[in-house]
Design a protein around this motif. Structure first.
Motif, PDB file in Angstrom:
ATOM      1  N   UNK A   1       0.820  -1.230   0.000  1.00  0.00           N
ATOM      2  CA  UNK A   1       0.000   0.000   0.000  1.00  0.00           C
ATOM      3  C   UNK A   1       0.846   1.269   0.000  1.00  0.00           C
ATOM      4  N   UNK A   2       1.974   1.263   0.705  1.00  0.00           N
ATOM      5  CA  UNK A   2       2.814   2.462   0.730  1.00  0.00           C
ATOM      6  C   UNK A   2       3.416   2.748  -0.639  1.00  0.00           C
ATOM      7  N   UNK A   3       3.769   1.696  -1.385  1.00  0.00           N
ATOM      8  CA  UNK A   3       4.309   1.884  -2.729  1.00  0.00           C
ATOM      9  C   UNK A   3       3.228   2.415  -3.661  1.00  0.00           C
ATOM     10  N   UNK A   4       2.024   1.865  -3.559  1.00  0.00           N
ATOM     11  CA  UNK A   4       0.925   2.326  -4.398  1.00  0.00           C
ATOM     12  C   UNK A   4       0.644   3.798  -4.143  1.00  0.00           C
ATOM     13  N   UNK A   5       0.736   4.213  -2.890  1.00  0.00           N
ATOM     14  CA  UNK A   5       0.489   5.615  -2.560  1.00  0.00           C
ATOM     15  C   UNK A   5       1.528   6.518  -3.223  1.00  0.00           C
ATOM     16  N   UNK A   6       2.788   6.073  -3.242  1.00  0.00           N
ATOM     17  CA  UNK A   6       3.837   6.860  -3.901  1.00  0.00           C
ATOM     18  C   UNK A   6       3.545   6.986  -5.393  1.00  0.00           C
ATOM     19  N   UNK A   7       3.133   5.892  -6.033  1.00  0.00           N
ATOM     20  CA  UNK A   7       2.837   5.922  -7.466  1.00  0.00           C
ATOM     21  C   UNK A   7       1.632   6.820  -7.752  1.00  0.00           C
ATOM     22  N   UNK A   8       0.594   6.710  -6.934  1.00  0.00           N
ATOM     23  CA  UNK A   8      -0.595   7.550  -7.112  1.00  0.00           C
ATOM     24  C   UNK A   8      -0.226   9.029  -7.017  1.00  0.00           C
ATOM     25  N   UNK A   9       0.595   9.355  -6.037  1.00  0.00           N
ATOM     26  CA  UNK A   9       0.976  10.754  -5.828  1.00  0.00           C
ATOM     27  C   UNK A   9       1.809  11.269  -6.997  1.00  0.00           C
ATOM     28  N   UNK A  10       2.720  10.435  -7.500  1.00  0.00           N
ATOM     29  CA  UNK A  10       3.566  10.887  -8.612  1.00  0.00           C
ATOM     30  C   UNK A  10       2.737  11.120  -9.867  1.00  0.00           C
TER      31      UNK A  10
ATOM     32  N   UNK B   1      12.453  -2.534 -18.017  1.00  0.00           N
ATOM     33  CA  UNK B   1      13.737  -2.819 -17.386  1.00  0.00           C
ATOM     34  C   UNK B   1      13.828  -4.312 -17.163  1.00  0.00           C
ATOM     35  N   UNK B   2      14.665  -4.977 -17.960  1.00  0.00           N
ATOM     36  CA  UNK B   2      14.853  -6.409 -17.781  1.00  0.00           C
ATOM     37  C   UNK B   2      15.511  -6.688 -16.439  1.00  0.00           C
ATOM     38  N   UNK B   3      16.380  -5.787 -16.014  1.00  0.00           N
ATOM     39  CA  UNK B   3      17.087  -5.970 -14.744  1.00  0.00           C
ATOM     40  C   UNK B   3      16.130  -5.969 -13.558  1.00  0.00           C
ATOM     41  N   UNK B   4      15.168  -5.037 -13.574  1.00  0.00           N
ATOM     42  CA  UNK B   4      14.233  -4.919 -12.456  1.00  0.00           C
ATOM     43  C   UNK B   4      12.956  -5.722 -12.666  1.00  0.00           C
ATOM     44  N   UNK B   5      12.750  -6.267 -13.874  1.00  0.00           N
ATOM     45  CA  UNK B   5      11.524  -6.990 -14.165  1.00  0.00           C
ATOM     46  C   UNK B   5      10.306  -6.091 -14.181  1.00  0.00           C
ATOM     47  N   UNK B   6      10.499  -4.826 -14.569  1.00  0.00           N
ATOM     48  CA  UNK B   6       9.426  -3.831 -14.524  1.00  0.00           C
ATOM     49  C   UNK B   6       9.201  -3.220 -15.899  1.00  0.00           C
ATOM     50  N   UNK B   7       7.971  -2.760 -16.126  1.00  0.00           N
ATOM     51  CA  UNK B   7       7.638  -1.990 -17.316  1.00  0.00           C
ATOM     52  C   UNK B   7       6.598  -0.955 -16.916  1.00  0.00           C
ATOM     53  N   UNK B   8       6.678   0.217 -17.527  1.00  0.00           N
ATOM     54  CA  UNK B   8       5.724   1.295 -17.250  1.00  0.00           C
ATOM     55  C   UNK B   8       5.237   1.865 -18.562  1.00  0.00           C
TER      56      UNK B   8
ATOM     57  N   UNK C   1      10.618   4.194  -8.037  1.00  0.00           N
ATOM     58  CA  UNK C   1       9.867   4.060  -6.790  1.00  0.00           C
ATOM     59  C   UNK C   1       9.656   2.599  -6.422  1.00  0.00           C
ATOM     60  N   UNK C   2       9.299   1.779  -7.411  1.00  0.00           N
ATOM     61  CA  UNK C   2       9.054   0.362  -7.125  1.00  0.00           C
ATOM     62  C   UNK C   2      10.367  -0.383  -6.908  1.00  0.00           C
ATOM     63  N   UNK C   3      11.354  -0.123  -7.757  1.00  0.00           N
ATOM     64  CA  UNK C   3      12.632  -0.829  -7.625  1.00  0.00           C
ATOM     65  C   UNK C   3      13.320  -0.505  -6.306  1.00  0.00           C
ATOM     66  N   UNK C   4      13.108   0.704  -5.782  1.00  0.00           N
ATOM     67  CA  UNK C   4      13.722   1.101  -4.524  1.00  0.00           C
ATOM     68  C   UNK C   4      12.961   0.533  -3.330  1.00  0.00           C
ATOM     69  N   UNK C   5      11.630   0.671  -3.366  1.00  0.00           N
ATOM     70  CA  UNK C   5      10.823   0.231  -2.221  1.00  0.00           C
ATOM     71  C   UNK C   5      10.654  -1.279  -2.169  1.00  0.00           C
ATOM     72  N   UNK C   6      10.600  -1.916  -3.335  1.00  0.00           N
ATOM     73  CA  UNK C   6      10.363  -3.357  -3.392  1.00  0.00           C
ATOM     74  C   UNK C   6      11.322  -3.991  -4.397  1.00  0.00           C
ATOM     75  N   UNK C   7      12.614  -4.016  -4.073  1.00  0.00           N
ATOM     76  CA  UNK C   7      13.598  -4.548  -5.036  1.00  0.00           C
ATOM     77  C   UNK C   7      13.306  -5.992  -5.400  1.00  0.00           C
ATOM     78  N   UNK C   8      13.626  -6.317  -6.624  1.00  0.00           N
ATOM     79  CA  UNK C   8      13.372  -7.661  -7.127  1.00  0.00           C
ATOM     80  C   UNK C   8      14.291  -8.670  -6.457  1.00  0.00           C
ATOM     81  N   UNK C   9      13.715  -9.768  -5.997  1.00  0.00           N
ATOM     82  CA  UNK C   9      14.525 -10.819  -5.407  1.00  0.00           C
ATOM     83  C   UNK C   9      15.246 -11.590  -6.506  1.00  0.00           C
TER      84      UNK C   9
END
Length: 452
Positions: free
Chosen positions: A5-14, A298-305, A327-335
């Protein structure tokens, strides 16, 4: 796995900041993690309500990435070579001598835009033939040596795709990419619900509607409309591939910059912009009258926006996309993937592991899953690469200096390994030994003390 929820709040705010500070009638964005759309948000108003994942926006030059996928499909099918001159497949244009590779990477040196009138605000019917896309002058810009972005260059690639398939570009795109990937809300012209394109007055909070024309032959440069839902699925495909469209190996080729990266780490591959940075972002931006769009993976982070705005200018979607990834890679880094041992031991492969020497420089070979070998340096610096097994018993370099090069295990008459041949470089088990396999020979006196 859902976001905290804290990560979602950061994304919503941005996202909210982008819409308010950028003075956009609406913005919409989505974030993909490991193939799943885990966050999306719309802000502002489209038809009296906030946009959803099903609301269409014009995606502008992200269309070029779809075109590149179609071209690479033809290459993989053996229908063309990237080094073919354009005239081989689409004769009669001012870019006849430019190669497919140069057009894909914006190194063909052709003009950025068409001759007048301004194509983005003009009905495509004013340019009924491919010879109208560049006119008589292709605007030479150090062909093959310099990045020079070209909208008509990708229009020519779209016309080439249509000619090779003997079907209109839109039909080819539908059957070759959109249908296999399930992109049912990605179209050449808008289909409701869709946002209207607006220009925002620079000094007053007022709007001016922007035109929405069919760009005709220029459509491959920036025509497509899509949604958060659809473009997120396309972004997932760019990360991991889909054998019905393109395998991951070809997509990795598309991500590689063709021209040297700039001081900021940015470059251009095959229909994809390489942005560099801590997460190795690769994607494309888009703009057309009334619209802005962005897609990065980002293949490294497993993320796409993916992100959209229905404003000609104002919102900085590039910064938005980068900030959402960070925001996601910092708050919830990929294992990292869990380590697991090999299912079985191949004695012949195991015998290849351990120290090897290129001359006197120490290296080591490691055995990885799927019979892959990894060459690592044991010194302060050296050329490292991974190698995958080939059907003929050799290995092919996957990355870095030895990408595409062949690694061969050389044996004597009795079947014992004498050395490794890596693109004619010889690696031996001892520094410069055994001497009989070292090109040029070794001084018969061998190693000695002193400096003479």
């Amino acid at each position: 796995m859902d976001l905290l929820p804290t990560t979602r709040r950061v994304l919503d705010h941005r996202l909210a900041r982008t819409q308010t500070e950028g003075r956009a009638p609406s913005v919409a964005a989505g974030l993909v993690r490991d193939g799943a759309l885990v966050w999306s948000r719309g802000r502002g108003s489209v038809d009296g309500a906030a946009p959803t994942t099903d609301t269409q926006y014009r995606i502008g030059s992200i269309t070029k990435t779809f075109v590149a996928v179609l071209v690479l499909r033809l290459r993989d099918a053996g229908r063309l070579d990237l080094l073919d001159p354009l005239e081989t497949h689409l004769p009669g244009t001012a870019a006849d001598d430019r190669t497919v590779l140069q057009l894909l990477s914006h190194t063909a040196g052709v003009a950025s835009e068409t001759p007048p009138p301004w194509w983005e605000r003009t009905d495509g019917a004013v340019r009924p033939a491919v010879t109208d896309l560049l006119g008589a002058d292709p605007a030479e810009q150090l062909t093959g040596r310099r990045f020079h972005y070209s909208n008509p260059g990708f229009a020519l690639l779209g016309a080439m795709v249509a000619r090779l398939h003997d079907r209109p570009f839109g039909e080819v795109l539908q059957s070759e990419v959109l249908d296999p990937l399930g992109l049912r809300r990605t179209t050449l012209m808008p289909v409701a619900p869709h946002a209207l394109g607006w220009a925002v007055h620079p000094w007053a909070d007022l709007l001016l509607p922007e035109p929405t024309h069919d760009a005709g032959l220029m459509a491959p440069a920036g025509q497509l409309w899509s949604t958060v839902g659809d473009l997120s699925r396309f972004a997932s495909f760019l990360l991991v591939g889909d054998d019905r469209v393109l395998p991951l190996t070809t997509l990795e080729e598309m991500r590689e910059p063709v021209v040297p990266a700039g001081a900021d780490g940015s470059g251009y591959g095959l229909g994809l912009q390489t942005r560099g940075g801590p997460y190795g972002l690769v994607g494309h931006g888009g703009s057309m009258p009334g619209f802005l769009a962005g897609l990065d993976v980002s293949a490294e982070a497993g993320l796409a926006v993916v992100a959209f705005a229905n404003a000609t200018s104002g919102p900085d979607l590039g910064a938005l996309v980068e900030d959402l990834v960070d925001a996601v890679a910092t708050a919830e880094p990929r294992e990292p993937e869990p380590w697991a041992p090999l299912p079985d031991a191949d004695p012949e492969l195991l015998a290849l592991t351990g120290p090897w020497y290129w001359g006197a420089a120490p290296f080591a070979v490691r055995l990885q899953a799927d019979r892959h070998l990894e060459l690592v340096t044991l010194g302060s610096r050296g050329r490292e690469s991974r190698f995958r097994p080939a059907a003929d018993g050799r290995w092919t370099g996957l990355d870095a200096y030895y990408r595409g090069e062949t690694l061969t295990v050389v044996r004597d008459a009795g079947g014992d390994v004498t050395h490794l041949d890596l693109g004619s470089f010889v690696l031996t088990r001892q520094p410069y030994g055994p001497a009989e396999v070292v090109p040029g020979g070794v001084d018969p006196a061998g190693w000695r003390g002193g400096g003479r």
